[in-house]
Design a protein around this motif. Structure first.
Motif, PDB file in Angstrom:
ATOM      1  N   PRO A   1      26.907  61.174  25.379  1.00  0.00           N
ATOM      2  CA  PRO A   1      27.556  60.866  24.510  1.00  0.00           C
ATOM      3  C   PRO A   1      27.422  59.372  23.961  1.00  0.00           C
ATOM      4  O   PRO A   1      27.611  58.994  22.671  1.00  0.00           O
ATOM      5  CB  PRO A   1      29.199  61.101  25.055  1.00  0.00           C
ATOM      6  N   VAL A   2      27.425  58.711  25.135  1.00  0.00           N
ATOM      7  CA  VAL A   2      27.054  57.080  24.733  1.00  0.00           C
ATOM      8  C   VAL A   2      25.886  56.872  23.741  1.00  0.00           C
ATOM      9  O   VAL A   2      25.716  56.279  22.606  1.00  0.00           O
ATOM     10  CB  VAL A   2      27.159  55.968  25.787  1.00  0.00           C
TER      11      VAL A   2
ATOM     12  N   ILE B   1      25.577  55.701  15.157  1.00  0.00           N
ATOM     13  CA  ILE B   1      26.049  54.410  14.450  1.00  0.00           C
ATOM     14  C   ILE B   1      24.778  53.452  14.015  1.00  0.00           C
ATOM     15  O   ILE B   1      25.047  53.251  12.900  1.00  0.00           O
ATOM     16  CB  ILE B   1      26.814  53.539  15.487  1.00  0.00           C
ATOM     17  N   SER B   2      23.693  53.620  14.644  1.00  0.00           N
ATOM     18  CA  SER B   2      22.678  52.710  14.161  1.00  0.00           C
ATOM     19  C   SER B   2      22.195  53.394  12.821  1.00  0.00           C
ATOM     20  O   SER B   2      21.783  52.711  11.922  1.00  0.00           O
ATOM     21  CB  SER B   2      21.508  52.329  15.104  1.00  0.00           C
TER      22      SER B   2
ATOM     23  N   THR C   1      36.313  65.559  18.963  1.00  0.00           N
ATOM     24  CA  THR C   1      35.129  64.847  18.324  1.00  0.00           C
ATOM     25  C   THR C   1      34.864  63.335  18.882  1.00  0.00           C
ATOM     26  O   THR C   1      35.818  63.126  19.755  1.00  0.00           O
ATOM     27  CB  THR C   1      35.530  64.271  16.820  1.00  0.00           C
ATOM     28  N   LEU C   2      33.733  63.070  18.946  1.00  0.00           N
ATOM     29  CA  LEU C   2      33.481  61.822  19.635  1.00  0.00           C
ATOM     30  C   LEU C   2      34.188  60.807  19.228  1.00  0.00           C
ATOM     31  O   LEU C   2      34.609  60.518  18.231  1.00  0.00           O
ATOM     32  CB  LEU C   2      31.673  61.635  19.610  1.00  0.00           C
ATOM     33  N   GLN C   3      34.076  59.673  20.214  1.00  0.00           N
ATOM     34  CA  GLN C   3      34.651  58.222  19.651  1.00  0.00           C
ATOM     35  C   GLN C   3      34.121  57.739  18.448  1.00  0.00           C
ATOM     36  O   GLN C   3      33.115  58.000  17.928  1.00  0.00           O
ATOM     37  CB  GLN C   3      34.266  57.200  20.889  1.00  0.00           C
ATOM     38  N   PHE C   4      35.210  56.978  17.651  1.00  0.00           N
ATOM     39  CA  PHE C   4      34.819  56.323  16.490  1.00  0.00           C
ATOM     40  C   PHE C   4      34.635  57.244  15.515  1.00  0.00           C
ATOM     41  O   PHE C   4      33.986  56.937  14.673  1.00  0.00           O
ATOM     42  CB  PHE C   4      33.565  55.283  16.323  1.00  0.00           C
TER      43      PHE C   4
END
Length: 943
Positions: free
Chosen positions: A441-442, A449-450, A609-612
């Protein structure tokens, strides 16, 4: 002969008048030249105290020397005048020293008086000073003798006290000292307070080119300051006025942040660079202080800016300028206090609803150091602590942090390195060897994000910011490849069947299966860049299945939820292809594709959902809205994008729907002319029209508008505004104006009446300003990102218009010959080089450059008009053009546009009454070349 007559005349106690009259006759009948007589008088073999009295009596014969001989004789006249000046100075020094001796005081004063009178007579004529100026460049050693004599004379003048002789001597000394600087004296414009060109150039830069380097802007502003001779304080005032107007009128959201960064971060840097330019004897910090004093008087402007930004803008700006060394602390505090006192009377800004809003200027100033810290963080090894990096990135995404950071980075020139770091991070996420379930996930989030950030940067600041020239060959990063081939942008048409959208079919099949069968997207060991490249083909498969009834709407819904549920980038890539696909479909075929875009654009509000996720969805929605804008407008469809808190697309869809673009151009220009300044909305309309109509259409129609004006003040204002509008693409517009529009006007007699004063004079001014700007910048500056984006239409191949060698007559020369009685001279292949020889050829300027060719040919055209047998308004236009060239030039103009002027043109120009001054001849010839000095000497000596 001159020496023999002089010797005979000097026998006896006083000069022989009969022989002197012979000498005068010999000079008048050109048997003897002025230069030989002057040289004979000032021969150093004659001792000053003996021959002076005799020689001085001959001087009245020689007070207005002229020479109608060859260039060589004229140059020897220059040298003779310089040696006469040296001799008179030596005599003056000799007698000034004698004044000290009591016995000889009266006689010496008398002789000194005669000497100074002769000096004054010699130097009072501008023509003589100009000829001496040429001699100074011919013989630098002789001029250093003059400078030494001046020092000695200055020392001896102290003996004279404050007698009339002293002031007479001082006048002579200052006249001699003014000779080297004859050309650089320019008066400043003091009758004006508003300078719309400066205003428009700053607005254009702030609205369209925040990421541009500061140096080209600095040079452009200095060019305008020089050409319009704007006093320094008013120049700086106009810059700040434009910044405040930009702050007040820009749309909310990203544009507002861009303007804030431009005003508070970029403009102080620009002023720091302006400070390095020579200011004469003035102190630039004093000018900045003076400009702020003027700005304080514009209370309504400052109040409105404070209201818009919810803070005391002036105070923050003054502090920033003081930090950069543009203001002393005392001046800063004084100005801050004055503004504070003024604000007490202004309407209160702190209303209940905006009391909690943090003002943008403060946020931008704080964001600038944060950018540097983030760049350092991004340099670390990502593999060591991806979670820590993710925390930093998540923090960047919250609220308007991202746009603040990007605006601060853009204004300080760090945006490119910022983008490079994210491209590297995006590349880093390709590494999946030995990945465990915890780190999946990270890595997915770092990729997502990028990717989203880079899309956002490309849409907000242009894709040029992201592209790098330093990639190793064959190793183009994934994001750059995707952006160039798959990302929809304004004016870029994508082919949905392009190979980039058709990757390996096995990967596509497995992706379709994954999306269709699993309840959610798997994250571990996923190659996200491959997924992003395969998604377009997968979407096509899904669409086909849906169209053919294999899938129902619920299945499609589940698939789109899988696409957008975890990694928003997948949705972005899917929509990018759908946008290209919808363009190719007929009206009745679009429904399902548009419905799919709607589904992908609607965020998921589930738990899993994933973080952020919320922060990422905000950026995703903004990206999708930009991508779909063109297609939605063309298909008259509406898609409701979630209210993201980000602004809708600024300056979008500005042209009225059913109005021809020529009418739009004329109406916007008329409005701008009435107002007297260009606002940022009009700049965007002009830019859109330039895209749509092309360079020739745009330039031609605006020149027609200028030529319609009949009032002098209107034409001048129109030129100031047109020059600023042409800054949208100065190089191309200048080529069109000088290479097409002017030659057509000057060679077509039916159009000559349009060149009357005042519009004709105004067009000449505009042409010179554009020529000078383009010429000074074209060798240094690459086309800006904004101009690269524009489609270049080939107006007409410059090589065919102006061939490189002189063996074939160019189209321009054929144009000229049609208006000339002796056409065979102009268009003959063996046209003698002497008639077109110019300084540029001696400096070996490359004629492969289109601008150089256009300038060289324009000056050939001007030269032929001056030498033609018929005169008219076109001749008058040429005269105005040359006058404006002289007005705008710096001293020592080697390398300016006048180097393209044929040397033979100088003698033609001198015949025109307004151009027949020695200073103008010095200004238009290249005095760094021996041939230039000869041409100038010949023209001045004949005046």
């Amino acid at each position: 002969l001159a020496e023999a007559l002089l010797e005979q005349a000097m026998i006896g106690p006083s000069p022989n008048p009969l022989i002197l009259s012979y000498l005068k006759y010999a000079i008048s009948s050109q048997m003897v030249s002025y230069s030989t007589v002057l040289t004979a008088i000032s021969k150093p073999t004659l001792c000053p105290c003996l021959s002076f009295h005799h020689a001085v009596s001959i001087f009245p014969l020689l007070s207005c020397p002229s020479c109608h001989g060859k260039a060589e004789e004229c140059i020897s006249l220059c040298r003779a005048l310089l040696s006469a000046l040296t001799w008179l100075l030596r005599c003056a020094t000799f007698y000034a020293e004698k004044v000290k001796e009591p016995l000889e005081q009266a006689a010496a004063e008398n002789q000194l008086k005669m000497c100074l009178e002769r000096l004054e007579k010699l130097l009072s004529s501008t023509k003589n000073r100009a000829l001496i100026h040429i001699a100074k460049l011919e013989e630098t050693s002789s001029w250093s003798t003059v400078e030494q004599s001046l020092v000695k004379l200055g020392e001896n003048l102290n003996n004279l006290g404050s007698s009339p002789l002293r002031s007479q001597a001082d006048d002579c000394v200052s006249l001699i000292k003014s000779i080297p600087t004859m050309l650089s004296v320019h008066s400043e414009q003091l009758n004006k307070t508003g300078f719309p060109t400066v205003h428009a150039v700053v607005l254009l830069e702030g609205t369209m080119n925040l990421t541009g380097e500061t140096q080209p802007l600095v040079e452009q502003l200095m060019m305008v300051k020089r050409m319009q001779r704007i006093p320094s304080p008013l120049f700086v005032l106009e810059i700040w006025k434009a910044c405040f107007v930009g702050l007040i009128e820009c749309p909310e959201g990203t544009e507002e942040l861009k303007w804030t960064a431009f005003t508070f971060l970029k403009m102080p840097q620009v002023l720091v660079k302006l400070k390095k330019y020579p200011q004469g004897d003035k102190d630039f910090t004093e000018d900045v202080n003076c400009a702020f004093e003027f700005l304080l008087k514009l209370t309504p402007l400052l109040d409105k800016a404070d209201q818009r930004c919810n803070c005391n803008c002036m105070s923050l700006l003054l502090q920033e300028c003081s930090k950069q060394g543009l203001l002393s602390e005392a001046n800063m505090n004084n100005l801050i206090d004055k503004r504070a006192a003024d604000k007490e009377n202004s309407p209160s800004l702190k209303s209940a609803e905006n009391a909690n809003i943090q003002p943008n200027p403060g946020l931008i100033l704080r964001a600038e150091p944060t950018v540097t810290n983030i760049l350092k963080t991004m340099d670390a090894d990502h593999s060591k602590s991806p979670e820590g990096l993710l925390g930093v990135l998540g923090h960047m995404l919250s609220g308007k942090s991202l746009d603040l950071l990007l605006a601060a980075a853009a204004a300080t020139g760090k945006l490119k390195s910022f983008a490079r770091k994210f491209v590297k991070l995006n590349e880093f996420t390709k590494q999946i060897t030995g990945e465990i379930s915890k780190s999946g996930p990270v890595r997915a989030l770092l990729f997502d994000i990028s990717f989203l950030m880079l899309c956002h940067v490309a849409q907000t600041y242009g894709s040029e910011v992201i592209l790098s020239d330093s990639n190793p060959p064959g190793e183009v990063p994934f994001f750059e490849t995707w952006m160039l081939t798959c990302m929809p942008e304004e004016g870029k048409i994508l082919n949905p069947d392009h190979p980039c959208f058709r990757p390996d079919s096995t990967k596509v099949e497995s992706l379709v299966a994954l999306l269709n069968n699993s309840s959610e997207m798997k994250l571990v060991q996923m190659k996200w860049h491959e997924v992003c490249l395969s998604i377009s083909a997968a979407i096509l498969e899904i669409l086909n299945a849906w169209e053919n009834g294999v899938l129902n709407i619920e299945s499609v819904q589940k698939i789109t939820e899988n696409i957008k549920g975890k990694v928003c980038s997948m949705a972005v890539c899917a929509v990018a292809w759908l946008v290209a696909h919808v363009r190719m479909l007929g009206l009745d075929e679009r429904e399902k594709s548009l419905q799919m875009i709607r589904q992908l654009a609607t965020p998921l509000y589930g738990e899993n959902t994933l973080q952020f996720y919320n922060e990422r969805v905000v950026i995703m929605s903004s990206i999708l809205e930009h991508m779909c804008a063109d297609v939605l407008q063309q298909t008259a469809t509406q898609i409701k994008f979630p209210a993201t808190g980000m602004d809708t697309i600024p300056y979008w869809n500005l042209l009225p729907p059913k109005k021809p673009i020529k009418e739009v151009l004329t109406s916007v220009f008329t409005k701008v002319l009435e107002k007297g300044w260009v606002d940022s909305r009009s700049i965007h309309i002009f830019d859109t029209l330039l895209h749509m109509g092309g360079v020739y259409w745009f330039c031609n129609n605006l020149v027609k508008e200028l030529l319609k004006e009949t009032r002098k003040e209107h034409t001048l204002r129109a030129v100031e505004l047109l020059y600023a509008i042409f800054c949208l693409d100065m190089q191309q517009l200048t080529l069109t104006l000088l290479g097409h529009i002017l030659p057509n006007l000057l060679t077509d007699s039916s159009k000559w009446h349009t060149l009357m004063d005042p519009p004709g004079k105004a067009l000449a001014k505009l042409s010179v300003w554009c020529a000078l700007s383009s010429y000074s910048s074209h060798s240094k500056v690459q086309a800006s990102a904004r101009q690269k984006k524009r489609h270049r239409e080939d107006i007409e191949d410059y090589i065919s218009l102006f061939p490189l060698d002189d063996t074939q007559p160019s189209k321009l020369m054929r144009l000229l010959s049609s208006n000339e009685e002796d056409s065979n001279i102009l268009s003959s292949p063996n046209r003698s080089m002497s008639s077109s020889l110019s300084a540029s050829q001696l400096h070996t300027v490359s004629m492969r450059d289109p601008l150089n060719r256009v300038l060289a040919n324009l000056f050939l055209l001007i030269s032929s008009i001056l030498g033609a047998k018929t005169a008219g308004t076109h001749t008058q236009f040429v005269q105005w053009f040359m006058e404006e060239c002289v007005e705008c030039l710096e001293q020592g103009s080697r390398g300016s546009i006048l180097q393209f002027m044929p040397f033979t043109m100088v003698s033609e120009l001198v015949k025109v009454s307004t151009m027949s001054s020695p200073k103008i001849v010095l200004a238009i010839t290249d005095l760094s070349l021996p041939l230039g000095r000869r041409v100038a000497a010949k023209a001045i000596a004949a005046l």
